[in-house]
Scaffold this active site. Structure first.
Site, PDB file in Angstrom:
ATOM      1  N   TYR A 147      -5.885   7.207   1.137  1.00 40.70           N
ATOM      2  CA  TYR A 147      -5.004   6.178   0.578  1.00 40.70           C
ATOM      3  C   TYR A 147      -5.741   5.471  -0.541  1.00 40.70           C
ATOM      4  O   TYR A 147      -6.890   5.077  -0.391  1.00 40.70           O
ATOM      5  CB  TYR A 147      -4.590   5.161   1.647  1.00 40.70           C
ATOM      6  CG  TYR A 147      -3.701   4.062   1.096  1.00 40.70           C
ATOM      7  CD1 TYR A 147      -2.389   4.334   0.713  1.00 40.70           C
ATOM      8  CD2 TYR A 147      -4.177   2.756   0.950  1.00 40.70           C
ATOM      9  CE1 TYR A 147      -1.575   3.331   0.190  1.00 40.70           C
ATOM     10  CE2 TYR A 147      -3.358   1.750   0.432  1.00 40.70           C
ATOM     11  CZ  TYR A 147      -2.063   2.038   0.058  1.00 40.70           C
ATOM     12  OH  TYR A 147      -1.254   1.054  -0.456  1.00 40.70           O
ATOM     13  N   ASP A 242     -13.427   6.220  -4.331  1.00 42.34           N
ATOM     14  CA  ASP A 242     -12.664   5.016  -4.013  1.00 42.34           C
ATOM     15  C   ASP A 242     -13.407   4.291  -2.898  1.00 42.34           C
ATOM     16  O   ASP A 242     -13.282   4.649  -1.733  1.00 42.34           O
ATOM     17  CB  ASP A 242     -11.235   5.389  -3.602  1.00 42.34           C
ATOM     18  CG  ASP A 242     -10.410   4.159  -3.234  1.00 42.34           C
ATOM     19  OD1 ASP A 242     -10.994   3.053  -3.139  1.00 42.34           O
ATOM     20  OD2 ASP A 242      -9.196   4.307  -3.037  1.00 42.34           O
ATOM     21  N   LYS A 270     -11.331  -5.385  -2.029  1.00 38.16           N
ATOM     22  CA  LYS A 270     -11.605  -5.991  -0.723  1.00 38.16           C
ATOM     23  C   LYS A 270     -12.861  -6.867  -0.728  1.00 38.16           C
ATOM     24  O   LYS A 270     -12.815  -7.959  -1.280  1.00 38.16           O
ATOM     25  CB  LYS A 270     -11.592  -4.898   0.348  1.00 38.16           C
ATOM     26  CG  LYS A 270     -10.180  -4.259   0.380  1.00 38.16           C
ATOM     27  CD  LYS A 270      -9.823  -3.397   1.538  1.00 38.16           C
ATOM     28  CE  LYS A 270      -8.323  -3.070   1.456  1.00 38.16           C
ATOM     29  NZ  LYS A 270      -7.978  -1.679   1.476  1.00 38.16           N
TER      30      LYS A 270
HETATM   31  C1  LIG Z   1      -6.854  -1.084   0.433  1.00 39.10           C
HETATM   32  C2  LIG Z   1      -7.184   0.121  -0.339  1.00 39.10           C
HETATM   33  C3  LIG Z   1      -6.703   0.340  -1.637  1.00 39.10           C
HETATM   34  C4  LIG Z   1      -5.669  -0.535  -2.265  1.00 39.10           C
HETATM   35  O1  LIG Z   1      -6.119  -1.829  -2.465  1.00 39.10           O
HETATM   36  P1  LIG Z   1      -5.014  -3.006  -2.615  1.00 39.10           P
HETATM   37  O2  LIG Z   1      -5.848  -4.194  -2.964  1.00 39.10           O
HETATM   38  O3  LIG Z   1      -4.325  -3.084  -1.304  1.00 39.10           O
HETATM   39  O4  LIG Z   1      -4.100  -2.608  -3.709  1.00 39.10           O
HETATM   40  C5  LIG Z   1      -7.176   1.421  -2.341  1.00 39.10           C
HETATM   41  N1  LIG Z   1      -8.053   2.269  -1.795  1.00 39.10           N
HETATM   42  C6  LIG Z   1      -8.528   2.103  -0.548  1.00 39.10           C
HETATM   43  C7  LIG Z   1      -9.526   3.067  -0.011  1.00 39.10           C
HETATM   44  C8  LIG Z   1      -8.089   1.047   0.238  1.00 39.10           C
HETATM   45  O5  LIG Z   1      -8.495   0.933   1.499  1.00 39.10           O
END
Ligand SMILES: *Cc1c(COP(=O)(O)O)cnc(C)c1O
Length: 433
Positions: A147, A242, A270
Site C-alpha cells: 500500500y 516506501d 508518519k
Molecule cells: C500510510 C502509508 C502511506 C500513505 O500515507 P498517508 O499519509 O496516509 O497518505 C503510504 N505508504 C505506506 C507504506 C503507508 O503505510
C-alpha cells in the site's frame, strides 16, 4: 474485564454517519473489518488513549505508526505551540525546513535531495512522477498487497497469474490509470525477474515497502531486497523504497539502514511529521534535479513544509537516538515472546510476526511471506480477538492485515499486561469452543 459504556461514541457515530461516508474520514476507522461501531477518541497521553465516554485503552495503534514517542510528548507539544505562536503558514520558505531536511538526510544519506509534501500519498505519487520524468519510461512495478496511499496508478490489484498487469483496485480508477502498473508478489525474486524480462527497457520504477506493513507485518527474506537492487541496476529502473512506516521506525535509518540497501528514491511520512500531516520524497541528486523549478517535473503544495509539521518532526527526531531503538527492540521482543507463549498454551491457530516495534498477530499458521499467505489469516477470528482486547482496554488496528506499533512511552508493564490480556482473549475465543 470491566463492562464499558460507549453511549457517547454511539451518539457521535450516528451524527458522523449523516456527514461522512461510512461515518469516517478514512475507511478502516469505521470498524467494518471487525464489526461493531467505532469508539471516538478524545485524548491521548503517553501509551494511553481515552474515548469520548472516558474509557481508557493502552494504545497499540499509535495513529498507524507516527507516534513513536507516544501521545502528546511534552517536547512535541511545546514545539508545536511555539511554532504556532509565530505563524502557522506562510507559503514561503522557513528555517525549520532546512533544519529538518538536514536531519532527514543525515539519517537517510540516500536522500541527497528531498522535498516536503503533506501526506504519504503525495510523497509516493510525486516520487513516481519524478521517476517517470527522469527515466522517460512509463511502467511501474508494485508489490501485491503493498500500500502506497491512494493515488490512482497505485490503487491497482493483481489480476490472475504470478506477474500480471494491474486491474483497478477501486471504483473510479480507470483501466488506463493502471495500464502501466505491473503487480508482482512479495518475496519472490523469480517473479520479479520475469516481470522485468517481460518489460525490458520500459520500467521506470519499482516501488516497494521494504518491510511491508499493510498486508500485516511481513519481513523480507534474506537477500530479497539486495536482489531487487541488482535487478533495478541492470534494468535502469528507479528503486523506490516506501518507508512511510519503516522510516525512523525499523531503525534510525529506516529499513535501508537496517538492511544496508541504498534505494534511488525514498518516501517518508508518519513518524517524520511527529503526528502532523507531512510526507517527504527524495533520492539521488541526478534524479531529483528533474523536479520543478530545477527541472520539468511539476510538483507543488500550498502547505508544503508547513511550520507546525516541521517543528513537530524536528521535536520527535530530537528525542530519539540509537538507544531508543534498543529499547523498542527489547519491548518488541518481550511482547512477541509473551504472545508466542500464549498462542502455544491456548492452541489457537495463530502466529506473531515482528520487526522491532512493529508487529501483527495473524490468525493462521505462519509464516506469512506474501499477500497470498496473509490472506489465509482468518479475519473473523481476528475480529473476535480485536473486540476481546478492546473490552480489556487495549486498542489494536481494527483489521487483520495491518500492523500494530509499540512506542517509547510503553514500558515493560504495559507490554506484560498486553500479553496477559492476549492470553485471556485467545483462551476465550469462540474458535476454541
Ligand atoms: C500510510 C502509508 C502511506 C500513505 O500515507 P498517508 O499519509 O496516509 O497518505 C503510504 N505508504 C505506506 C507504506 C503507508 O503505510
Amino acid at each position: 474485564m470491566a463492562i464499558m459504556n460507549h453511549e457517547k461514541s454511539l451518539e457521535l457515530f450516528e451524527r458522523a454517519r449523516g456527514l461522512f461516508p461510512g461515518g469516517v474520514n478514512s475507511p478502516v476507522r469505521a470498524f467494518k473489518a471487525v464489526g461493531g461501531t467505532p469508539v471516538f477518541l478524545a485524548r491521548g497521553e503517553g501509551a494511553c488513549v481515552w474515548d469520548a465516554d472516558g474509557n481508557r485503552y493502552t494504545d497499540f495503534l499509535g495513529s498507524w505508526g507516527p507516534l513513536i514517542l507516544g501521545h502528546s510528548h511534552p517536547a512535541v507539544v511545546a514545539a508545536i505551540a511555539k511554532a504556532a505562536a509565530a505563524g502557522t503558514t506562510f507559503g514561503a520558505s522557513t528555517e525549520r525546513e532546512v533544519e529538518l531536511g538536514e536531519a532527514i538526510r543525515a539519517a537517510f544519506p540516500s536522500m541527497e535531495r528531498l522535498r516536503f509534501v503533506s501526506s504519504g500519498t503525495e510523497a509516493t505519487m510525486s516520487a513516481l512522477r519524478v521517476a517517470r520524468g527522469a527515466t522517460g519510461r512509463s511502467k511501474l512495478i508494485k508489490i501485491d498487497g503493498g500500500y502506497h496511499g491512494h493515488a490512482d496508478m497505485l490503487l491497482a490489484a493483481a489480476g490472475s497469474g504470478a506477474a500480471t498487469l494491474g486491474i483497478p483496485g477501486s471504483a473510479g480508477v480507470t483501466a488506463a490509470a493502471v495500464a502501466d502498473t505491473i503487480i508482482v508478489p512479495f518475496n519472490d525474486e523469480a517473479a520479479m525477474a520475469a516481470a522485468f524480462a517481460a518489460n525490458q527497457g520500459q520500467v521506470a520504477a519499482l516501488i516497494i515497502e521494504p518491510i511491508p506493513g499493510n498486508m500485516g507485518l511481513v519481513p523480507p527474506k534474506p537477500g530479497y531486497l539486495a536482489a531487487l537492487r541488482r535487478m533495478c541496476d541492470r534494468e535502469g529502473a528507479v528503486l523506490i523504497f516506501d518507508e512511510v512506516i519503516s522510516g525512523f521506525r525499523a531503525g534510525p535509518g529506516g529499513a535501508q539502514g537496517l538492511f544496508g540497501i541504498r534505494p534511488d528514491m525514498t518516501c517518508l511520512g508518519k513518524i517524520v511529521g511527529g503526528g502532523l500531516p507531512l510526507g517527504v520524497y527524495g533520492g539521488r541528486a541526478d534524479i531529483m534535479k528533474v523536479v520543478a523549478p530545477e527541472g520539468p517535473v511539476y510538483q507543488a503544495g500550498t502547505l508544503s513544509g508547513n511550520p507546525l509539521a516541521m517543528a513537530a518532526g524536528l521535536a520527535v527526531l530530537g528525542q530519539i537516538d540509537a538507544n531508543s531503538y534498543k529499547r523498542l527492540e527489547s519491548l518488541g521482543a518481550r511482547l512477541a515472546a509473551g504472545v508466542k507463549a500464549a498462542i502455544a498454551e491456548t492452541g489457537v491457530p495463530a502466529c506473531i510476526q515482528r520487526v522491532g516495534s512493529t508487529f501483527t498477530i495473524f490468525f493462521c499458521a505462519g509464516p506469512v511471506t506474501d499477500f497470498a499467505s496473509a490472506k489465509r489469516a482468518d479475519s473473523r477470528v481476528y475480529a473476535d480477538f480485536f473486540h476481546g482486547m478492546l473490552d480489556r482496554g487495549f486498542y489494536l488496528p481494527p483489521a487483520q492485515l495491518e500492523a500494530a506499533f509499540i512506542s517509547l512511552a510503553h514500558q515493560d508493564t504495559e507490554v506484560d499486561s498486553f500479553v496477559s490480556a492476549t492470553h485471556e482473549t485467545l483462551a476465550a475465543l469462540p474458535v476454541l469452543r
